[in-house]
Design an enzyme around this catalytic site. Structure first.
Site, PDB file in Angstrom:
ATOM      1  N   TRP A 130       0.858  -1.194   0.000  1.00  0.00           N
ATOM      2  CA  TRP A 130       0.000   0.000   0.000  1.00  0.00           C
ATOM      3  C   TRP A 130       0.891   1.240   0.000  1.00  0.00           C
ATOM      4  CZ3 TRP A 130      -2.060   2.601   4.887  1.00  0.00           C
ATOM      5  CH2 TRP A 130      -2.991   3.589   4.563  1.00  0.00           C
ATOM      6  N   ASP A 211      -0.669  -5.971   8.976  1.00  0.00           N
ATOM      7  CA  ASP A 211      -1.680  -4.949   8.714  1.00  0.00           C
ATOM      8  C   ASP A 211      -2.987  -5.674   8.387  1.00  0.00           C
ATOM      9  OD1 ASP A 211      -3.185  -2.800   8.006  1.00  0.00           O
ATOM     10  OD2 ASP A 211      -1.823  -2.029   6.461  1.00  0.00           O
ATOM     11  N   LYS A 246     -13.152  -0.400   6.744  1.00  0.00           N
ATOM     12  CA  LYS A 246     -13.821  -1.155   5.693  1.00  0.00           C
ATOM     13  C   LYS A 246     -14.868  -2.107   6.278  1.00  0.00           C
ATOM     14  CE  LYS A 246     -10.678   0.678   2.949  1.00  0.00           C
ATOM     15  NZ  LYS A 246      -9.397   0.985   3.261  1.00  0.00           N
TER      16      LYS A 246
HETATM   17  C1  LMR Z   1      -6.803   2.609  -0.453  1.00  0.00           C
HETATM   18  O1  LMR Z   1      -5.756   1.960  -0.517  1.00  0.00           O
HETATM   19  O2  LMR Z   1      -7.367   3.069  -1.458  1.00  0.00           O
HETATM   20  C2  LMR Z   1      -7.463   2.851   0.889  1.00  0.00           C
HETATM   21  O3  LMR Z   1      -6.768   2.161   1.867  1.00  0.00           O
HETATM   22  C3  LMR Z   1      -7.641   4.290   1.177  1.00  0.00           C
HETATM   23  C4  LMR Z   1      -6.358   5.026   1.474  1.00  0.00           C
HETATM   24  O4  LMR Z   1      -6.320   5.724   2.498  1.00  0.00           O
HETATM   25  O5  LMR Z   1      -5.400   4.954   0.711  1.00  0.00           O
END
Ligand code: LMR
Length: 398
Positions: A130, A211, A246
């Protein structure tokens, strides 16, 4: 003093919502930010959350500070949700936990705790991971290293590559893992693979940092927590960052928690005191409202059941969309196999497009996704599937 600060571009994920909002095309499709949408395109307040909120409003008689670890009952809820009520680590008092401002707050709090425990510790993150993991952890001063995770050619987990890299991780480093519904690729570890990573962690002495932002969106609440539960049973130390954005749909309430499993109850007690002290120095205490709703739902059999059935409906809808997209792409792009999208789990999958093709989807068809062609499947709708797959076919034809 601020003349030294340049204006920055919008966030690569959150900025997509702004661009989408301003796009006048009525056909536009938002596959950007990871937010669940129902068949009408709304991100609904879950019925269980609505009811818990109504009950809370009636019962609430003060807005005085809540306990520094968070709303009463919320930590019990998160511990049972994350580990299951009968987990031996809970019975042994090995789990410290505090509520946090969302999953991001949990990750950041963990980073600060790690800095206190072992200054300059290294955290190994998956390639890809992420996008916000890097600033969240890195700006606390942690050094980030990468291990291979997703094979973009095969559209599958590169487990051998991952294990080979983790076999070199020195004792005391941390390895960031996604409990389920990997963001951004949707490819998860099987139970057998979790066991192998756990064995390696035990041999090498690295500490898993998990996570868990999508519990319940993959295979189910228990199956999605297999990794943290197994690791907390087998290993002396594990960190778990939890988000309620979520699975309770509490995005804007910023509700989450950090659970830290220590070697014994004395270590957990020490860690709990450190967590409170780190939080006090960062934001004093977590917001109460979202955690109060989680605690309220968890405490009521009726609300808990309602919440679980809503969550499984959401999970089912995402799977239906995944399968519909694969079916539609099979017809519009016959030479290419997109079957991996139906095998992956959670909100995200990569389409495997170039940045230029992603740009064309946005400019010509008003279809929004991150530059690396990550799509939020939960942003799709059955009546948009063919439009999206025809557009993908067009940009692939060049
Ligand atoms: C995403 O990856 O789109 C979500 O987790 C929202 C974010 O805060 O990035």
């Amino acid at each position: 003093m601020f003349e030294s600060l340049p204006k920055l571009p919008n966030d690569p994920i959150l900025g997509l919502s702004i661009a989408f909002r301003d796009d006048p095309n009525p056909e536009k499709v938002d596959l950007g930010v990871g937010v669940y949408r129902d068949a009408s395109g709304n991100t609904p307040v879950m019925a269980a959350v609505h009811e818990a909120e109504a009950q809370l409003l009636k019962a609430e008689i003060t807005k005085a500070y809540t306990a520094p670890a968070g709303y009463p009952g919320a930590n019990e809820a998160v511990q049972e949700l994350a580990f299951g009520p009968e987990h031996p680590a809970l019975a042994a008092g090995r789990v410290a936990s505090v509520q946090t401002p969302g999953g991001c707050g949990a990750l950041r709090l963990a980073a600060e705790l790690i800095q206190r425990a072992r200054k300059g510790a290294r955290v190994w993150v998956s390639t890809p991971t992420w996008a916000n993991h890097v600033p969240l952890l890195g700006s606390a001063g942690l050094e980030l290293k990468e291990y291979p995770y997703y094979d973009f050619e095969r559209h599958a987990l590169d487990f051998d590559g991952m294990m080979a890299a983790l076999a070199q991780v020195p004792a005391g480093d941390l390895v960031l893992l996604h409990a389920a519904c990997h963001n951004p690729c949707g490819a998860d570890l099987t139970e057998a693979q979790w066991r192998q990573v756990t064995e390696l962690a035990s041999e090498r002495g690295f500490v898993p940092f998990i996570d868990m932002a999508y519990q319940g969106f993959g295979e189910g609440l228990d199956a999605d927590a297999f990794g943290p539960r197994w690791m907390a049973e087998q290993l002396p130390e594990v960190l778990v960052a939890v988000s309620f954005s979520k699975n309770f749909g509490l995005y804007r309430e910023r509700a989450g928690a950090l659970a830290v499993v220590g070697a014994d109850s004395a270590r957990a007690e020490a860690v709990q005191s450190q967590l409170l002290s780190v939080a006090r120095g960062l934001y004093s205490m977590p917001p109460a409202h979202g955690s109060a709703l989680v605690a309220g739902i968890w405490a009521s059999n009726e609300l808990r059941q309602r919440w679980q059935s809503e969550l499984s409906e959401m999970r089912g809808r995402i799977q239906t969309l995944r399968e519909a997209l694969v079916g539609s792409l099979a017809a519009t792009v016959p030479g290419q196999d997109f079957g991996f999208i139906a095998r992956e789990r959670g909100m995200f999958s990569f389409l495997g497009l170039t940045e230029a093709q992603v740009g064309q989807l946005k400019d010509r068809y008003s279809i929004y996704m991150t530059d690396n062609s990550r799509i939020n499947v939960a942003g799709l709708n059955l009546d948009k599937v063919d439009y999206v797959s025809r557009a993908i076919a067009e940009v692939l034809r060049g």
